[in-house]
Write a protein that holds these residues in place. Structure first.
Motif, short mmCIF file in Angstrom:
data_model
loop_
_atom_site.label_atom_id
_atom_site.label_comp_id
_atom_site.label_asym_id
_atom_site.label_seq_id
_atom_site.Cartn_x
_atom_site.Cartn_y
_atom_site.Cartn_z
N ALA A 183 0.85 -1.19 0.00
CA ALA A 183 0.00 0.00 0.00
C ALA A 183 0.88 1.23 0.00
O ALA A 183 2.06 1.18 0.38
N GLY A 184 0.30 2.33 -0.43
CA GLY A 184 1.09 3.56 -0.43
C GLY A 184 0.27 4.76 -0.86
O GLY A 184 -0.91 4.64 -1.21
N VAL A 271 -4.82 12.35 1.83
CA VAL A 271 -3.38 12.09 1.81
C VAL A 271 -2.62 13.14 2.61
O VAL A 271 -1.74 12.82 3.42
N ALA A 272 -2.96 14.40 2.42
CA ALA A 272 -2.26 15.48 3.12
C ALA A 272 -2.48 15.39 4.63
O ALA A 272 -1.53 15.52 5.43
N ALA A 304 -8.40 1.10 3.87
CA ALA A 304 -7.54 -0.08 4.09
C ALA A 304 -6.07 0.19 3.78
O ALA A 304 -5.19 -0.15 4.59
N PRO A 305 -5.73 0.80 2.61
CA PRO A 305 -4.31 1.10 2.38
C PRO A 305 -3.72 2.01 3.45
O PRO A 305 -2.59 1.80 3.90
N MET A 306 -4.47 3.03 3.86
CA MET A 306 -3.96 3.95 4.89
C MET A 306 -3.82 3.24 6.24
O MET A 306 -2.87 3.51 7.00
N THR A 338 -13.69 6.05 9.59
CA THR A 338 -12.24 5.82 9.55
C THR A 338 -11.50 6.69 10.55
O THR A 338 -11.69 7.91 10.57
N PHE A 339 -10.66 6.05 11.36
CA PHE A 339 -9.80 6.76 12.31
C PHE A 339 -8.40 6.19 12.17
O PHE A 339 -8.20 4.97 12.27
N LEU A 340 -7.43 7.05 11.95
CA LEU A 340 -6.06 6.64 11.68
C LEU A 340 -5.10 7.48 12.51
O LEU A 340 -5.31 8.69 12.65
N GLY A 341 -4.05 6.86 13.04
CA GLY A 341 -3.07 7.68 13.73
C GLY A 341 -2.27 6.94 14.78
O GLY A 341 -2.09 5.72 14.73
N SER A 342 -1.80 7.71 15.75
CA SER A 342 -0.98 7.18 16.84
C SER A 342 -1.79 6.16 17.64
O SER A 342 -2.99 6.32 17.86
N ILE A 343 -1.11 5.11 18.10
CA ILE A 343 -1.83 4.00 18.72
C ILE A 343 -2.59 4.43 19.96
O ILE A 343 -3.72 4.01 20.20
#
Length: 397
Positions: A183-184, A271-272, A304-306, A338-343
């Motif tokens: 992924a990227g 992405v940003a 999913a990729p993120m 969707t939530f993405l980031g520090s654990i």
């Protein structure tokens, strides 16, 4: 300084990185030309984005008659000129570089397409992988010269299921945990940055404008365990679930368990915003709202990729009720909160969901009901031990 006196860092090229990684892992060797082609496609899109104003590429896509296209894309969005152009580049990138990819699914296409259809040759339909992508995320930002990006993922094709024109989605409906092998994303901003994971860590490459090559400027990216940034579209605050509202209030007044009074940073391009969180730590979120119960982001080619990138960097990706990579898609353009980031940030958000929105799925964010398994598929980097202290009922959340 004159060019003769400028000094360049001695950095590894993206091509050399792929050669070594794919040599080390035999299962990735067929993907080396694919990933190299992705890098080349990002260079093309970067040039197009930079020339959009001077080459009159702004605005909605036009038909042969010079009038705006009547149709919207599958997302219900009016296609921009750049959407159409960048979609074509990515289709040919994945299908035309080798025969490793058998079919592709794009945000801009109603249904998946076989590479035989894209290239007009049945020889391109035999690959063991399928690719998904959003060719130009946040394309409306370009009119204001704001950052945009490209997101992609490569899944292992389900064995024994060839591309079926009657049911083209069949080969794509898999969990990221079981089938996502790479992924990227590529960020087109003050610099052009390509961030990639092959399942063993995350690496970032910056495009050298003089040489026209990607150089490894961010080896083994590790997201901080907790961070000071939250990236949500707060225009929707009053439509968020109470659990998300309470969590954001705690971040803003400094009462969250991570002990950091957070700052808002929101560009409006996935992405940003995710890249900012990846580098500096914190949390990105696009929750469900009153009008969009499943959020806005698409599972297969955005969330999913993120999530894979975040987990490989030591962070986490959650729907608020479980790991994004454990979600089984039922359709190509399925959306998920969707939530993405520090654990620690993402774990705490899930605790808020658990406390204020009813029970959380027993598989939790990490896949087995406890926060340590957030790190389940991540890199074995020596940085960080993968542990996190449990939040108890008498602690502030």
């Amino acid at each position: 300084l004159p060019l003769s006196k400028q000094k360049k860092k001695n950095l590894k090229t993206f091509q050399r990185y792929l050669e070594i990684e794919c040599w080390k892992r035999d299962e990735l060797r067929n993907l080396q030309p694919v990933l190299q082609a992705v890098g080349d496609a990002c260079k093309q899109i970067n040039r197009i984005v930079q020339r959009a104003q001077t080459d009159d590429l702004y605005g909605v896509a036009l038909g042969e008659d010079g009038l705006p296209l009547d149709d919207t894309n599958i997302q219900g969005e009016v296609q921009q000129q750049l959407d159409v152009l960048c979609n074509t580049i990515m289709l040919r990138c994945f299908c035309g570089c080798s025969n490793a990819i058998s079919s592709v699914a794009s945000e801009e296409e109603d249904e998946p397409r076989s590479c035989a259809d894209v290239m007009g040759d049945n020889a391109f339909a035999v690959g063991d992988y399928v690719a998904v992508f959003d060719p130009i995320d946040g394309s409306k930002n370009i009119d204001s010269s704001l950052p945009v990006g490209t997101v992609f993922g490569i899944f292992r094709r389900i064995p024994g299921i060839p591309f079926d024109e009657e049911y083209p989605e069949a080969a794509f409906l898999q969990t990221g945990e079981n089938a996502l092998v790479a992924a990227g994303y590529c960020l087109y901003s003050a610099t052009t940055v390509l961030v990639v994971t092959l399942g063993s860590g995350v690496n970032g490459f910056t495009l050298d404008p003089d040489k026209g090559v990607f150089l490894q400027t961010h080896p083994d990216i590790r997201i901080p365990r907790a961070g000071p940034i939250y990236s949500f579209n707060e225009a929707n605050f009053h439509s968020f679930q109470p659990s998300v509202q309470k969590y954001l209030d705690a971040l803003k007044d400094g009462s969250s368990s991570v002990g950091i009074r957070s700052n808002a940073r929101y560009v409006g391009a996935l992405v940003a915003d995710v890249h900012n969180v990846l580098i500096n730590g914190g949390i990105y979120g696009y929750p469900s709202t009153d009008t969009n119960q499943d959020g806005k982001l698409r599972l297969l080619y955005e969330s999913a990729p993120m999530a894979m990138i975040m987990e490989q960097a030591g962070g986490a990706g959650s729907t608020g009720k479980g790991r994004i990579l454990d979600v089984m898609p039922t359709q190509i353009h399925q959306r998920v909160p969707t939530f993405l980031g520090s654990i620690e940030n993402v774990f705490e958000l899930d605790e808020y969901h658990k406390r204020y929105s009813g029970t959380v799925n027993s598989k939790s964010v990490g896949g087995d009901g406890n926060n340590e398994s957030y790190l389940k598929p991540t890199t074995t980097s020596a940085n960080g031990d993968g542990d996190i202290d449990e939040i108890t009922d008498d602690e502030t959340i």
